[in-house]
Design a protein around this motif. Structure first.
Motif, PDB file in Angstrom:
ATOM      1  N   ASP A  59     -11.578  31.283  37.535  1.00 56.79           N
ATOM      2  CA  ASP A  59     -11.805  32.105  38.628  1.00 56.79           C
ATOM      3  C   ASP A  59     -12.990  31.699  39.768  1.00 56.79           C
ATOM      4  O   ASP A  59     -13.371  32.526  40.472  1.00 56.79           O
ATOM      5  CB  ASP A  59     -11.718  33.573  38.721  1.00 56.79           C
ATOM      6  N   ASN A  60     -13.554  30.488  39.228  1.00 61.00           N
ATOM      7  CA  ASN A  60     -14.896  30.123  39.924  1.00 61.00           C
ATOM      8  C   ASN A  60     -14.515  30.089  41.346  1.00 61.00           C
ATOM      9  O   ASN A  60     -13.585  29.271  41.824  1.00 61.00           O
ATOM     10  CB  ASN A  60     -15.393  28.679  39.340  1.00 61.00           C
ATOM     11  N   PRO A  61     -15.074  30.690  42.350  1.00 61.24           N
ATOM     12  CA  PRO A  61     -14.994  30.420  43.553  1.00 61.24           C
ATOM     13  C   PRO A  61     -15.200  29.029  44.301  1.00 61.24           C
ATOM     14  O   PRO A  61     -14.968  28.882  45.363  1.00 61.24           O
ATOM     15  CB  PRO A  61     -15.953  31.479  44.164  1.00 61.24           C
ATOM     16  N   ASP A  62     -16.178  28.492  43.492  1.00 56.52           N
ATOM     17  CA  ASP A  62     -16.403  26.854  43.949  1.00 56.52           C
ATOM     18  C   ASP A  62     -15.359  26.040  43.367  1.00 56.52           C
ATOM     19  O   ASP A  62     -15.338  25.510  42.458  1.00 56.52           O
ATOM     20  CB  ASP A  62     -17.801  26.593  43.445  1.00 56.52           C
ATOM     21  N   VAL A  63     -14.458  25.628  44.261  1.00 57.66           N
ATOM     22  CA  VAL A  63     -13.210  24.688  44.139  1.00 57.66           C
ATOM     23  C   VAL A  63     -13.648  23.450  43.873  1.00 57.66           C
ATOM     24  O   VAL A  63     -13.099  22.705  43.364  1.00 57.66           O
ATOM     25  CB  VAL A  63     -12.126  25.060  45.041  1.00 57.66           C
ATOM     26  N   THR A  64     -14.988  23.049  44.127  1.00 61.50           N
ATOM     27  CA  THR A  64     -15.402  21.528  44.260  1.00 61.50           C
ATOM     28  C   THR A  64     -15.996  21.415  42.807  1.00 61.50           C
ATOM     29  O   THR A  64     -16.354  20.128  42.422  1.00 61.50           O
ATOM     30  CB  THR A  64     -16.610  21.220  45.169  1.00 61.50           C
ATOM     31  N   ARG A  65     -15.899  22.218  41.938  1.00 60.88           N
ATOM     32  CA  ARG A  65     -16.631  22.133  40.394  1.00 60.88           C
ATOM     33  C   ARG A  65     -15.648  22.825  39.331  1.00 60.88           C
ATOM     34  O   ARG A  65     -15.145  23.898  39.650  1.00 60.88           O
ATOM     35  CB  ARG A  65     -17.931  22.592  40.527  1.00 60.88           C
ATOM     36  N   LEU A  66     -15.669  22.165  38.083  1.00 61.26           N
ATOM     37  CA  LEU A  66     -15.369  22.943  37.231  1.00 61.26           C
ATOM     38  C   LEU A  66     -16.321  23.477  36.272  1.00 61.26           C
ATOM     39  O   LEU A  66     -17.558  22.791  36.134  1.00 61.26           O
ATOM     40  CB  LEU A  66     -14.455  21.880  36.197  1.00 61.26           C
ATOM     41  N   PHE A  67     -16.387  24.651  36.113  1.00 62.65           N
ATOM     42  CA  PHE A  67     -17.574  25.345  35.256  1.00 62.65           C
ATOM     43  C   PHE A  67     -17.107  25.842  33.766  1.00 62.65           C
ATOM     44  O   PHE A  67     -15.887  26.596  33.788  1.00 62.65           O
ATOM     45  CB  PHE A  67     -17.837  26.444  35.945  1.00 62.65           C
ATOM     46  N   PHE A  68     -17.745  25.378  32.667  1.00 61.64           N
ATOM     47  CA  PHE A  68     -17.559  25.776  31.212  1.00 61.64           C
ATOM     48  C   PHE A  68     -18.608  26.501  30.826  1.00 61.64           C
ATOM     49  O   PHE A  68     -19.854  26.208  31.076  1.00 61.64           O
ATOM     50  CB  PHE A  68     -17.184  24.561  30.601  1.00 61.64           C
ATOM     51  N   VAL A  69     -18.552  27.302  29.917  1.00 53.31           N
ATOM     52  CA  VAL A  69     -19.553  28.235  29.353  1.00 53.31           C
ATOM     53  C   VAL A  69     -19.363  28.336  27.748  1.00 53.31           C
ATOM     54  O   VAL A  69     -18.121  28.512  27.267  1.00 53.31           O
ATOM     55  CB  VAL A  69     -19.624  29.684  29.581  1.00 53.31           C
ATOM     56  N   LYS A  70     -20.144  27.603  27.028  1.00 55.11           N
ATOM     57  CA  LYS A  70     -20.069  27.594  25.581  1.00 55.11           C
ATOM     58  C   LYS A  70     -20.911  28.914  24.984  1.00 55.11           C
ATOM     59  O   LYS A  70     -22.122  29.132  25.280  1.00 55.11           O
ATOM     60  CB  LYS A  70     -20.669  26.604  24.906  1.00 55.11           C
ATOM     61  N   GLY A  71     -20.348  29.776  24.268  1.00 54.69           N
ATOM     62  CA  GLY A  71     -20.811  30.943  23.522  1.00 54.69           C
ATOM     63  C   GLY A  71     -20.604  32.345  24.233  1.00 54.69           C
ATOM     64  O   GLY A  71     -21.423  33.277  24.196  1.00 54.69           O
ATOM     65  N   LEU A  72     -19.342  32.499  24.988  1.00 58.28           N
ATOM     66  CA  LEU A  72     -19.312  33.738  25.601  1.00 58.28           C
ATOM     67  C   LEU A  72     -18.684  34.454  24.463  1.00 58.28           C
ATOM     68  O   LEU A  72     -18.075  34.212  23.486  1.00 58.28           O
ATOM     69  CB  LEU A  72     -17.915  33.623  26.779  1.00 58.28           C
ATOM     70  N   PRO A  73     -19.051  35.862  24.715  1.00 62.05           N
ATOM     71  CA  PRO A  73     -18.568  36.966  23.713  1.00 62.05           C
ATOM     72  C   PRO A  73     -17.051  36.868  23.383  1.00 62.05           C
ATOM     73  O   PRO A  73     -16.378  36.680  24.535  1.00 62.05           O
ATOM     74  CB  PRO A  73     -18.965  38.325  24.261  1.00 62.05           C
ATOM     75  N   PRO A  74     -16.709  36.934  22.390  1.00 57.40           N
ATOM     76  CA  PRO A  74     -17.306  37.376  21.050  1.00 57.40           C
ATOM     77  C   PRO A  74     -17.712  36.045  20.133  1.00 57.40           C
ATOM     78  O   PRO A  74     -18.081  36.244  19.114  1.00 57.40           O
ATOM     79  CB  PRO A  74     -16.171  38.009  20.169  1.00 57.40           C
TER      80      PRO A  74
END
Length: 150
Positions: A59-74
């Motif tokens: 749901d990233n509002p910036d459609v010009t990028r892909l965004f990933f996170v390592k280490g989201l809970p749990p």
């Protein structure tokens, strides 16, 4: 990252964010910016990155990028952010901001003071914290671009 996305897709990578500025206090999260030839082609690799433990922010509002996170809970703690973008979407502002702070320690000190103030004001709202830094970051980018005659 290069193994997953492929040499034909990746144009380059940059370590950005506060951990990329020596002496600047930062959360222990490494921000990486990956430049790609095609964001549409990179989207085909989302499941491969998820298999490595990176959560995709759909749901990233910036459609010009892909965004990933390592280490989201749990699966925490959060350790990495991966920003994937085409050069035409102007993601190099992150690089320009980083470079400016690296060569202007006085400006890095101002940024640190602001970050600490905002962190205490927005202890549980990461998005508000980030939003509150926007005007300052824009002002630094304007200085940086003036210095580069952009």
């Amino acid at each position: 990252m290069l193994k997953v996305l492929g040499k034909e897709l990746v144009l380059g990578t940059e370590h950005v964010g506060s951990t990329a500025v020596p002496g600047l206090a930062a959360k222990p999260i490494v921000d990486m910016l990956v430049f790609v030839r095609s964001l549409d082609q990179a989207k085909n690799k989302i499941s491969d990155l998820e298999a490595l433990g990176y959560a995709f922010w759909e749901d990233n509002p910036d459609v010009t990028r892909l965004f990933f996170v390592k280490g989201l809970p749990p699966n925490g703690p959060r350790t990495h952010h991966i920003h994937i973008a085409e050069p035409s979407s102007n993601p190099d502002d992150k690089v320009l901001f980083r470079n400016y702070l690296r060569v202007h320690p006085d400006e890095a000190a101002v940024y640190l003071k602001l970050k600490l103030k905002l962190a205490s004001q927005h202890t549980t709202d990461r998005e508000e914290y980030t939003k509150a830094k926007t005007a300052y970051i824009s002002s630094v980018l304007a200085k940086a671009k003036t210095n580069l005659n952009i």
